[in-house]
Design a protein around this motif. Structure first.
Motif, PDB file in Angstrom:
ATOM      1  N   PRO A  29       0.833  -1.207   0.000  1.00  0.00           N
ATOM      2  CA  PRO A  29       0.000   0.000   0.000  1.00  0.00           C
ATOM      3  C   PRO A  29       0.868   1.257   0.000  1.00  0.00           C
ATOM      4  O   PRO A  29       1.772   1.405   0.821  1.00  0.00           O
ATOM      5  CB  PRO A  29      -0.787  -0.124   1.305  1.00  0.00           C
ATOM      6  N   VAL A  30       0.618   2.158  -0.927  1.00  0.00           N
ATOM      7  CA  VAL A  30       1.291   3.455  -0.976  1.00  0.00           C
ATOM      8  C   VAL A  30       0.298   4.507  -0.498  1.00  0.00           C
ATOM      9  O   VAL A  30      -0.739   4.721  -1.123  1.00  0.00           O
ATOM     10  CB  VAL A  30       1.770   3.796  -2.403  1.00  0.00           C
ATOM     11  N   THR A  31       0.597   5.136   0.616  1.00  0.00           N
ATOM     12  CA  THR A  31      -0.285   6.166   1.156  1.00  0.00           C
ATOM     13  C   THR A  31      -0.072   7.485   0.420  1.00  0.00           C
ATOM     14  O   THR A  31       1.053   7.985   0.348  1.00  0.00           O
ATOM     15  CB  THR A  31      -0.019   6.372   2.659  1.00  0.00           C
ATOM     16  N   PHE A  32      -1.158   8.027  -0.121  1.00  0.00           N
ATOM     17  CA  PHE A  32      -1.159   9.368  -0.730  1.00  0.00           C
ATOM     18  C   PHE A  32      -2.020  10.234   0.170  1.00  0.00           C
ATOM     19  O   PHE A  32      -3.225   9.984   0.314  1.00  0.00           O
ATOM     20  CB  PHE A  32      -1.741   9.292  -2.146  1.00  0.00           C
ATOM     21  N   ASP A  33      -1.423  11.244   0.796  1.00  0.00           N
ATOM     22  CA  ASP A  33      -2.148  12.038   1.793  1.00  0.00           C
ATOM     23  C   ASP A  33      -1.491  13.406   1.912  1.00  0.00           C
ATOM     24  O   ASP A  33      -0.265  13.513   1.817  1.00  0.00           O
ATOM     25  CB  ASP A  33      -2.121  11.317   3.145  1.00  0.00           C
ATOM     26  N   ASN A  34      -2.322  14.438   2.145  1.00  0.00           N
ATOM     27  CA  ASN A  34      -1.748  15.769   2.368  1.00  0.00           C
ATOM     28  C   ASN A  34      -1.557  16.086   3.849  1.00  0.00           C
ATOM     29  O   ASN A  34      -1.064  17.164   4.201  1.00  0.00           O
ATOM     30  CB  ASN A  34      -2.599  16.853   1.696  1.00  0.00           C
ATOM     31  N   LEU A  35      -1.965  15.150   4.712  1.00  0.00           N
ATOM     32  CA  LEU A  35      -1.834  15.265   6.170  1.00  0.00           C
ATOM     33  C   LEU A  35      -2.640  16.417   6.765  1.00  0.00           C
ATOM     34  O   LEU A  35      -2.406  16.812   7.911  1.00  0.00           O
ATOM     35  CB  LEU A  35      -0.356  15.380   6.596  1.00  0.00           C
ATOM     36  N   LYS A  50       3.538  12.351   0.031  1.00  0.00           N
ATOM     37  CA  LYS A  50       2.783  13.515   0.485  1.00  0.00           C
ATOM     38  C   LYS A  50       2.329  14.312  -0.733  1.00  0.00           C
ATOM     39  O   LYS A  50       3.167  14.830  -1.492  1.00  0.00           O
ATOM     40  CB  LYS A  50       3.609  14.391   1.421  1.00  0.00           C
ATOM     41  N   GLY A  51       1.026  14.366  -0.923  1.00  0.00           N
ATOM     42  CA  GLY A  51       0.489  15.068  -2.076  1.00  0.00           C
ATOM     43  C   GLY A  51      -0.941  15.472  -1.840  1.00  0.00           C
ATOM     44  O   GLY A  51      -1.585  15.039  -0.882  1.00  0.00           O
ATOM     45  N   ASP A  52      -1.454  16.305  -2.737  1.00  0.00           N
ATOM     46  CA  ASP A  52      -2.811  16.834  -2.620  1.00  0.00           C
ATOM     47  C   ASP A  52      -3.580  16.498  -3.887  1.00  0.00           C
ATOM     48  O   ASP A  52      -3.101  16.758  -4.996  1.00  0.00           O
ATOM     49  CB  ASP A  52      -2.749  18.347  -2.419  1.00  0.00           C
ATOM     50  N   LEU A  53      -4.761  15.931  -3.729  1.00  0.00           N
ATOM     51  CA  LEU A  53      -5.565  15.566  -4.892  1.00  0.00           C
ATOM     52  C   LEU A  53      -6.005  16.779  -5.696  1.00  0.00           C
ATOM     53  O   LEU A  53      -6.346  16.641  -6.881  1.00  0.00           O
ATOM     54  CB  LEU A  53      -6.801  14.773  -4.455  1.00  0.00           C
ATOM     55  N   MET A  54      -6.010  17.949  -5.097  1.00  0.00           N
ATOM     56  CA  MET A  54      -6.358  19.149  -5.841  1.00  0.00           C
ATOM     57  C   MET A  54      -5.248  19.599  -6.783  1.00  0.00           C
ATOM     58  O   MET A  54      -5.444  20.473  -7.610  1.00  0.00           O
ATOM     59  CB  MET A  54      -6.711  20.285  -4.861  1.00  0.00           C
ATOM     60  N   ASN A  55      -4.094  18.992  -6.646  1.00  0.00           N
ATOM     61  CA  ASN A  55      -2.941  19.303  -7.503  1.00  0.00           C
ATOM     62  C   ASN A  55      -2.692  18.121  -8.430  1.00  0.00           C
ATOM     63  O   ASN A  55      -2.160  17.095  -8.017  1.00  0.00           O
ATOM     64  CB  ASN A  55      -1.713  19.592  -6.631  1.00  0.00           C
TER      65      ASN A  55
END
Length: 328
Positions: A29-35, A50-55
């Motif tokens: 599992p690769v966690t994609f999260d902006n925290l 660390k990333g943002d779905l809005m980007n």
């Protein structure tokens, strides 16, 4: 070589538990999260991006780096009250974020998508056991935004062959019984952790929002499902897609509804402590009763909600509540 799965919101409550069971099932599992609402300490079972779905650039970079075979999409704003006062925020973040994710997945050739939806898409339908064919009439912007994403998945499935499983959750509760991860929100809005914080003296009292509903004791009724049972269904849904079994919607609940006061009574039995409570007014957007018919998930996926009883859900949450939690 294990198959990689991108888990959006994997640093949050449900997403972190999903990562744990994915790892145990042989996936990476690769966690994609902006925290923004997730916790770095909850990322224990695979890589973190660390990333943002809005980007959209963040989304594309994650797919390029990890080349996942599927997406489990948990990331979303989910506060019903806030969605009533600031609907634009929910339409913008939930719907636009999902659109970026779907288009990014398709651009990368990833066509397997498991979506975390909600019983809030059904709205307020009292006295009805809600199944997957029940009419969807959301009464708040949170539920409406999730319904819109369901429609989006159907559209992209028809036009681009996006394979998808949609899970409509009822109230999720409990924690990893091993105590490695748990439920922690800022602000906390869920009944069981709020109740246990009051029991532990971390807050003065639990507010019961509305005691004049047309129910057996005047408080809202909800169907509760243990988070470990819930995420186990996601692994089954993922395998469903990888086996090429087609697009499907599944409710996840137990078919048994408990009122707020009944949950409080069970808490006393589990913790041997009284729950300090104060009476509050109804909250805008709250349905009277939401109870799931989950026969489809049990029959077709082979799902068994073995821990979804109040004793286990409250007991596991109580174990976590007495621990240190995540560091801010």
């Amino acid at each position: 070589m294990t198959q990689t799965v991108l888990v959006t919101g994997g640093a949050g409550y449900i997403g972190a538990h999903a990562c744990k069971v994915l790892k145990a099932a042989g996936f990476t599992p690769v966690t994609f999260d902006n925290l923004n609402t997730g916790w770095q300490d909850a990322v224990k079972y695979g890589p973190f991006f660390k990333g943002d779905l809005m980007n959209r650039a963040d989304v594309d970079a994650a797919f390029a780096q990890y080349q996942p075979v599927a997406v489990l999409h948990f990331a979303a704003l989910s506060l019903v009250g806030e969605s009533m006062t600031d609907p634009g925020k929910y339409w913008r973040v939930n719907v636009m974020g999902a659109l970026n994710l779907i288009e990014g997945a398709l651009a990368a050739g990833c066509k397997n998508f498991v979506f975390s939806s909600t019983c809030a898409t059904y709205g307020d339908q009292d006295g009805v056991l809600l199944d997957e064919d029940s009419v969807q009439r959301p009464i708040n912007s949170y539920g409406a935004s999730k319904r819109a994403i369901e429609d989006m998945l159907a559209n992209f499935g028809a036009s681009h062959g996006l394979n998808h499983v949609i899970f409509r959750y009822f109230n999720v509760a409990g924690c990893d019984p091993e105590g490695e991860i748990g439920e922690q929100h800022v602000p906390e809005t869920h009944l069981i952790p709020l109740m246990l914080d009051a029991v532990a003296g971390k807050r003065p009292a639990l507010t019961v929002f509305g005691s004049d509903y047309p129910t057996r004791d005047g408080t809202c009724i909800r169907d509760y499902v243990h988070v470990m049972d819930l995420v186990a269904a996601h692994v089954l849904g993922l395998r469903w897609l990888l086996d090429g079994r087609g697009n499907r919607v599944f409710n996840l609940g137990t078919g048994t509804g408990f009122s707020v006061r009944e949950v409080i009574d069970h808490s006393r039995a589990v913790t041997n402590r009284d729950v300090p409570i104060v009476e509050g007014a109804r909250r805008a957007g709250d349905a009277v009763a939401l109870v799931s018919g989950s026969a489809r998930a049990m029959q077709e996926l082979g799902w068994e909600p073995t821990r979804s009883n109040l004793r286990d859900m409250i007991g596991d949450a109580w174990t976590w509540a007495q621990g240190k939690g995540y560091s801010a």
